[in-house]
Design a protein around this motif. Structure first.
Motif, PDB file in Angstrom:
ATOM      1  N   PHE A  66       0.834  -1.210   0.000  1.00  0.00           N
ATOM      2  CA  PHE A  66       0.000   0.000   0.000  1.00  0.00           C
ATOM      3  C   PHE A  66       0.866   1.257   0.000  1.00  0.00           C
ATOM      4  CE2 PHE A  66       0.109   2.216   4.088  1.00  0.00           C
ATOM      5  CZ  PHE A  66       0.787   1.307   4.884  1.00  0.00           C
ATOM      6  N   GLY A  67       2.083   1.164   0.535  1.00  0.00           N
ATOM      7  CA  GLY A  67       2.993   2.315   0.476  1.00  0.00           C
ATOM      8  C   GLY A  67       3.348   2.648  -0.964  1.00  0.00           C
ATOM      9  N   ALA A  68       3.644   1.598  -1.739  1.00  0.00           N
ATOM     10  CA  ALA A  68       3.950   1.807  -3.164  1.00  0.00           C
ATOM     11  C   ALA A  68       2.746   2.415  -3.879  1.00  0.00           C
ATOM     12  CB  ALA A  68       4.350   0.482  -3.807  1.00  0.00           C
ATOM     13  N   MET A  69       1.559   1.966  -3.487  1.00  0.00           N
ATOM     14  CA  MET A  69       0.350   2.467  -4.151  1.00  0.00           C
ATOM     15  C   MET A  69       0.108   3.942  -3.837  1.00  0.00           C
ATOM     16  SD  MET A  69      -1.885  -0.986  -3.540  1.00  0.00           S
ATOM     17  CE  MET A  69      -3.325  -0.728  -4.565  1.00  0.00           C
ATOM     18  N   LEU A  70       0.378   4.325  -2.608  1.00  0.00           N
ATOM     19  CA  LEU A  70       0.214   5.740  -2.250  1.00  0.00           C
ATOM     20  C   LEU A  70       1.173   6.615  -3.061  1.00  0.00           C
ATOM     21  CD1 LEU A  70      -0.286   5.629   1.631  1.00  0.00           C
ATOM     22  CD2 LEU A  70      -1.948   6.325  -0.126  1.00  0.00           C
ATOM     23  N   ILE A  71       2.410   6.148  -3.206  1.00  0.00           N
ATOM     24  CA  ILE A  71       3.370   6.903  -4.024  1.00  0.00           C
ATOM     25  C   ILE A  71       2.847   7.043  -5.455  1.00  0.00           C
ATOM     26  CG2 ILE A  71       5.674   6.791  -5.063  1.00  0.00           C
ATOM     27  CD1 ILE A  71       6.649   5.513  -2.412  1.00  0.00           C
ATOM     28  N   GLY A  72       2.332   5.940  -6.007  1.00  0.00           N
ATOM     29  CA  GLY A  72       1.805   5.998  -7.370  1.00  0.00           C
ATOM     30  C   GLY A  72       0.620   6.938  -7.499  1.00  0.00           C
ATOM     31  N   LEU A  73      -0.242   6.910  -6.483  1.00  0.00           N
ATOM     32  CA  LEU A  73      -1.428   7.771  -6.499  1.00  0.00           C
ATOM     33  C   LEU A  73      -1.022   9.247  -6.567  1.00  0.00           C
ATOM     34  CD1 LEU A  73      -4.650   7.369  -5.939  1.00  0.00           C
ATOM     35  CD2 LEU A  73      -4.090   8.309  -3.708  1.00  0.00           C
ATOM     36  N   VAL A  74      -0.098   9.632  -5.717  1.00  0.00           N
ATOM     37  CA  VAL A  74       0.354  11.025  -5.682  1.00  0.00           C
ATOM     38  C   VAL A  74       1.075  11.381  -6.985  1.00  0.00           C
ATOM     39  CG1 VAL A  74       1.847  12.664  -4.487  1.00  0.00           C
ATOM     40  CG2 VAL A  74       0.496  11.008  -3.172  1.00  0.00           C
ATOM     41  N   ALA A  75       1.888  10.479  -7.466  1.00  0.00           N
ATOM     42  CA  ALA A  75       2.650  10.773  -8.685  1.00  0.00           C
ATOM     43  C   ALA A  75       1.720  11.051  -9.860  1.00  0.00           C
ATOM     44  CB  ALA A  75       3.577   9.596  -9.008  1.00  0.00           C
ATOM     45  N   GLY A  76       0.672  10.250 -10.001  1.00  0.00           N
ATOM     46  CA  GLY A  76      -0.279  10.486 -11.086  1.00  0.00           C
ATOM     47  C   GLY A  76      -0.961  11.839 -10.990  1.00  0.00           C
ATOM     48  N   VAL A  77      -1.245  12.253  -9.768  1.00  0.00           N
ATOM     49  CA  VAL A  77      -1.909  13.545  -9.569  1.00  0.00           C
ATOM     50  C   VAL A  77      -0.982  14.699  -9.933  1.00  0.00           C
ATOM     51  CG1 VAL A  77      -2.909  15.104  -7.841  1.00  0.00           C
ATOM     52  CG2 VAL A  77      -3.464  12.663  -7.790  1.00  0.00           C
ATOM     53  N   ILE A  78       0.222  14.709  -9.373  1.00  0.00           N
ATOM     54  CA  ILE A  78       1.088  15.874  -9.625  1.00  0.00           C
ATOM     55  C   ILE A  78       1.547  15.907 -11.069  1.00  0.00           C
ATOM     56  CG2 ILE A  78       1.874  16.062  -7.225  1.00  0.00           C
ATOM     57  CD1 ILE A  78       4.552  14.922  -8.126  1.00  0.00           C
ATOM     58  N   SER A  79       1.736  14.747 -11.675  1.00  0.00           N
ATOM     59  CA  SER A  79       2.180  14.748 -13.068  1.00  0.00           C
ATOM     60  C   SER A  79       1.098  15.335 -13.983  1.00  0.00           C
ATOM     61  CB  SER A  79       2.539  13.325 -13.491  1.00  0.00           C
ATOM     62  OG  SER A  79       3.018  13.306 -14.800  1.00  0.00           O
ATOM     63  N   THR A  80      -0.136  14.906 -13.788  1.00  0.00           N
ATOM     64  CA  THR A  80      -1.216  15.418 -14.632  1.00  0.00           C
ATOM     65  C   THR A  80      -1.423  16.917 -14.414  1.00  0.00           C
ATOM     66  OG1 THR A  80      -2.280  13.265 -14.361  1.00  0.00           O
ATOM     67  CG2 THR A  80      -3.601  15.012 -15.343  1.00  0.00           C
ATOM     68  N   LEU A  81      -1.428  17.336 -13.151  1.00  0.00           N
ATOM     69  CA  LEU A  81      -1.576  18.762 -12.879  1.00  0.00           C
ATOM     70  C   LEU A  81      -0.422  19.551 -13.486  1.00  0.00           C
ATOM     71  CD1 LEU A  81      -2.801  18.684  -9.154  1.00  0.00           C
ATOM     72  CD2 LEU A  81      -4.160  19.074 -11.233  1.00  0.00           C
ATOM     73  N   GLY A  82       0.772  18.982 -13.453  1.00  0.00           N
ATOM     74  CA  GLY A  82       1.926  19.652 -14.060  1.00  0.00           C
ATOM     75  C   GLY A  82       1.729  19.896 -15.543  1.00  0.00           C
ATOM     76  N   PHE A  83       1.262  18.863 -16.250  1.00  0.00           N
ATOM     77  CA  PHE A  83       1.020  19.044 -17.690  1.00  0.00           C
ATOM     78  C   PHE A  83       0.002  20.145 -17.940  1.00  0.00           C
ATOM     79  CE2 PHE A  83       3.019  14.870 -18.319  1.00  0.00           C
ATOM     80  CZ  PHE A  83       3.732  15.118 -19.468  1.00  0.00           C
ATOM     81  N   LYS A  84      -1.050  20.155 -17.109  1.00  0.00           N
ATOM     82  CA  LYS A  84      -2.141  21.084 -17.349  1.00  0.00           C
ATOM     83  C   LYS A  84      -1.760  22.523 -16.989  1.00  0.00           C
ATOM     84  CE  LYS A  84      -6.441  22.174 -18.285  1.00  0.00           C
ATOM     85  NZ  LYS A  84      -6.961  22.067 -19.641  1.00  0.00           N
ATOM     86  N   TYR A  85      -1.128  22.692 -15.837  1.00  0.00           N
ATOM     87  CA  TYR A  85      -0.951  24.057 -15.332  1.00  0.00           C
ATOM     88  C   TYR A  85       0.491  24.549 -15.316  1.00  0.00           C
ATOM     89  CZ  TYR A  85      -5.744  23.254 -13.859  1.00  0.00           C
ATOM     90  OH  TYR A  85      -7.080  22.969 -13.861  1.00  0.00           O
ATOM     91  N   LEU A  86       1.458  23.647 -15.073  1.00  0.00           N
ATOM     92  CA  LEU A  86       2.816  24.128 -14.833  1.00  0.00           C
ATOM     93  C   LEU A  86       3.598  24.354 -16.130  1.00  0.00           C
ATOM     94  CD1 LEU A  86       4.576  24.926 -12.506  1.00  0.00           C
ATOM     95  CD2 LEU A  86       5.387  22.560 -12.329  1.00  0.00           C
TER      96      LEU A  86
END
Lengths: 437, 437, 437
Positions: free
Chosen positions: C301-321
């Motif tokens: 579940f630790g690995a999954m939490l890392i993946g969850l956050v990574a998907g969020v920040i990466s997508t937001l980065g493409f959109k806004y950053l």
């Protein structure tokens, strides 16, 4: 522009994130790594002093992984305006499905209250997603991502129950999963498709067809499935010679199936031409049909006979049966999964009954094989019908008839076709309306 | 519509099914699974207590499998209207060829009257099909599926005789098959192409060229061949360090070859641009040329020198030699197999002679290496000529000149280009004539 | 036609051949095959009587190889007129880079004055090229092959110094190379892109966009990277259970990341549609972010939490950053490597610090992990800036603004679009101007 009822802006993110967070919590409670300590001495190969190492199955796993994500993903990119959806949604469903599959299958095999994740278990998790990807083929182009996520949860849950029944209670053979994956996935999907019947598509749809390059993309899927099918059928066989037997039987069945699929395709098409739909699909039926008895001593020519028959019935099914199912029974099977997974899966189940009856293996009984086939079909048809009714509820954002088979309903497609076309005409110097840029 | 003589409606299905049924009968009589009992103690690695397991070579096999079906299949999809044929017929010929190759190669190595099928044997079966797929490149677009099936049977039969001679009688080294597969397949194909010379194509053909996306499909083939070539050259090497040596030599030869192919491509093209045909093909010549001495102790820089030279001669061949062969010798080599497999294959044979003479291995002799090269070329040229004359018989449905390089002669291509085009213009609301639907 | 300063006719071949010949000389002096004699007893697995065999890592190597050449190659084919360049130049840079990487990394680990080449070493050589291919993404379409070859030499040299510092001096954990490959490659490339800032592209470019089929080609790259990432993160882990842990953590992180990337993509796009750019890239961020602690006992579940956050920040980065970086900081990041490799790489480094501090591994210290992250970012930013200034020198044939993102500047593209188009309209009977034929 009008606001479609197909707008997924809140439905989809909320459903996807909710499911994922629940899944992570379940993993936190139930899952850990396999430490190798729970292994019994059950499945040893006949090579001496063989100790199972944790990574032994890893190359097989990667072959199966390629089948799930590239094979199934690209096989069904043949639709001219739906390739992005197929590959993209394939990734979505399989990525969620493998997590759900790990939980659902693992619940039956807990040690000390934990699901211990090993390569063997992630192969099985990948397998469980295959059922969903097969069913997806029956309803491709006519369902929303939200509907499909719901189908994923329900189908994998039902699959896991049937698999447990077949493998642990009936002790039936199905190493390559002709029954529990292929027949199950096909009839589950057909049952869903029947419930979701759309009279408005009875006369076909403008977008329901392929273009030149979409057929080449589909061949990427076909060929990767074809090549790695020996891994699919042997991955969970007993190590050593049973595994070798499964590889060789599958390799030969598939090779034979290619010849019969090509021959029948040419025979039934006008002017003797080959039809891409047959080549993309029926060449794989040999892998499906040899699945149940892949690790049995059916001799190489036995595997070849199964492949020969599978190629024939699959091609004939595409040519003659699919149109009848659509027009007479209201089963609109977009990708013809009945021909690739349904009938060849039943053929595989029947071949398994015969092979066990003839003593080609020392495990199981012909009666239990027949029960396994019946159980798989029963769970599929009933489970698919229930799932179909849930998917039919009017708030899952399903596409209206005129927007079926069209990526642009749920995807930002690159740019207006009109602009693309202008570029191709070399008239790119026109003033453009790049509001999106 | 007129009935073409190219109608395959009965010729093709009858030929394909007859061949397949004969093959199944031969398998029933001669083939069984390898039970591991016939293994001697010949090819042990130098790691202690190593016992050969039946599935050890399986990952290597799958790499080779990908080269045969994806690599060769997509490499030659560059023609703008022939991608479907190449990938599709590639699958057909390889699927039949591997069955026939198992029989032809197995006949020389029977145990107790049986061919015992192992992973080693199916790797070799895949190898035998490579010769046909290379020759196919020389006659691509100018032959019918019926002609090509006939070529498959004859070429694999002749290949098996030459292979037996080279490996068992001459005891020559050719672990990566520069001579017995690459040079053999290329000159066999060129010999066929010479016999099938078409004066009507002397000034080129409208369909003989690529379009943008067909070049990208071809790069899929190129890159998969390039990546897995170390497996091709090491799959049947002795396990352990000889296999490692073959991998490293091939890896480095290929990497070097890329640099020289790019450099020469830029040097000979006007304005210094890179040419896709060179990049798709000449980057692979290093894998061909290092084949014969891949498992020898030629040192990493030795392998790199071979790759460097191979990239140069292959690129120059595409630029200068292919047009001369076509115009002066009547050899119309569609895919330039002479440049990718022919000359680099001979270079590999010559490198093998030198390496053996310099004592880089303790097996074989330089004389026998030279005899092996001569034998491979001789069997190829004579065998190819005979095969060509048989293929030239007027009832195999060969395409007329104007229909060469056109999928639609033997394949149901998706839809009329005109309609496709209308869709792209966004004018899909026109009334359509969908007689096929 | 005018003679561009971009003509590579002599610059490119002379540079490429000179580099290759120097490299071959260095290999002749320094490199030989690994004979297995230098192996210590350091990295044994906990399975009993395990002796390391020379080919054990070969299947993992091939997975990594596919990621480098197919994965990175096709991922960035999404540009409508630049696919050939991306795949072709990817092959060129990686083929040279792996040779240079073998030398640069090998210099720190010589035995008896020699670099002994093993599968382990060629995996690391492939890894070193990944940094260049990531940086390539930031400057894609705006640089010449000559400039990129120069970047390859410099970046791999600097990478090797930082890697040695991180692994041998700081003894930091980074098994999946979140810091030393992903963050390093991204910030190196962004630093180069900043130096090469082009004001003329501030308002976008007509060629900077995708078309329908180019998005499907890109998905080939995405899916192969996604599937084989567990091999990337586990290839050089200790054999046995640490390797299994790395596989499972990566598998789960990636699966979770898909769900969060899809959910956020739908949430931020108008009308809730999915955006291909997010799907092609952000679905991979979970593989990057779990890299540093992939082989640690962080629980599934630790690995999954890392993946969850990574998907969020990466997508937001493409959109806004990404738009902000371009307009405010002058960093024109063509492929958004900051979102796929940069931020997720830093996330991975931070997760590593936390995991070590929490005692999830018995190697290294949190301080040294932090130092490793700082070192990687520092070497990347400074090294990238220096490299950028060298690449900016006016004689490397860089493209003028109006020819950016256009294959035809350095490549012979198949034929005039206008002609292609006529064929598609079915008007191929027009008189053609085939001056090239």
């Amino acid at each position: 522009m009008p606001a479609y009822a197909t707008n997924m802006r809140f439905k989809f993110p909320i459903l996807a994130l909710t499911l994922e967070i629940i899944t992570i919590i379940l993993f936190a409670v139930f899952c850990t790594y396999d430490d190798g300590k729970g292994h019994g001495h059950d499945a040893e190969s006949n090579s001496t002093a063989h100790t199972k190492k944790p990574m032994d199955l890893y190359p097989m796993f990667q072959d199966v992984h390629v089948m799930i994500f590239i094979g199934f993903g690209f096989l069904m990119t043949f639709l001219k305006r739906y390739g992005v959806s197929r590959v993209g949604v394939n990734l979505l469903l399989a990525a969620f499905g493998l997590q759900w599959g790990l939980l659902m299958q693992g619940l039956w095999h807990m040690e000390d209250g934990k699901i211990k994740i090993s390569i063997f278990k992630i192969i099985n998790a990948d397998f469980s997603t295959a059922t969903v990807l097969i069913s997806f083929g029956a309803v491709l182009g006519k369902t929303s991502p939200v509907q499909l996520l719901i189908m994923t949860i329900l189908e994998i849950t039902i699959f896991s129950i049937n698999e447990h029944l077949v493998a642990e209670i009936l002790n039936a053979n199905d190493v390559g999963a002709s029954m529990i994956i292929h027949a199950f996935g096909a009839y589950f999907g057909l049952s869903v498709a029947r419930v979701l019947y759309r009279p408005g598509l009875q006369n076909g749809h403008d977008n329901e067809g392929s273009v030149y390059h979409s057929d080449l993309f589909a061949m990427i899927g076909t060929v990767f499935l074809w090549m790695f099918w020996p891994s699919f059928n042997s991955a969970i066989a007993d190590p050593g010679f049973p595994q070798l037997t499964a590889v060789i039987n599958t390799y030969l069945s598939l090779a034979t199936c290619v010849l019969s699929a090509y021959a029948i395709s040419s025979l039934v098409e006008h002017k003797g031409k080959l039809d891409m739909v047959h080549i993309q699909n029926a060449t794989l039926a040999g892998g499906v049909a040899v699945g149940t008895c892949a690790d049995m001593n059916i001799e190489p020519f036995g595997a070849m006979l199964i492949g020969l028959v599978a190629g024939v019935i699959s091609t004939l099914g595409f040519k003659y049966l699919t149109p009848i199912l659509a027009s007479n029974l209201g089963i609109q099977d977009t990708c013809g999964v009945h021909n690739l997974h349904g009938m060849p899966g039943i053929l595989g189940g029947l071949a398994g009954i015969v092979a066990v009856a003839l003593g080609k293996t020392n495990k199981g009984s012909a009666t239990m094989q027949a029960a396994a086939l019946g159980s798989s079909l029963g769970f599929a048809l009933v489970g698919g019908a229930i799932t179909g009714f849930i998917m039919k509820l009017p708030f899952w954002g399903q596409p209206p008839d005129q927007n079926c088979f069209d990526d642009s309903l749920y995807w930002e497609v690159p740019e207006e076709e009109h602009e693309e076309h202008e570029d191709m005409l070399g008239q790119a110097d026109h003033s453009k309306n790049k509001a999106e840029a």
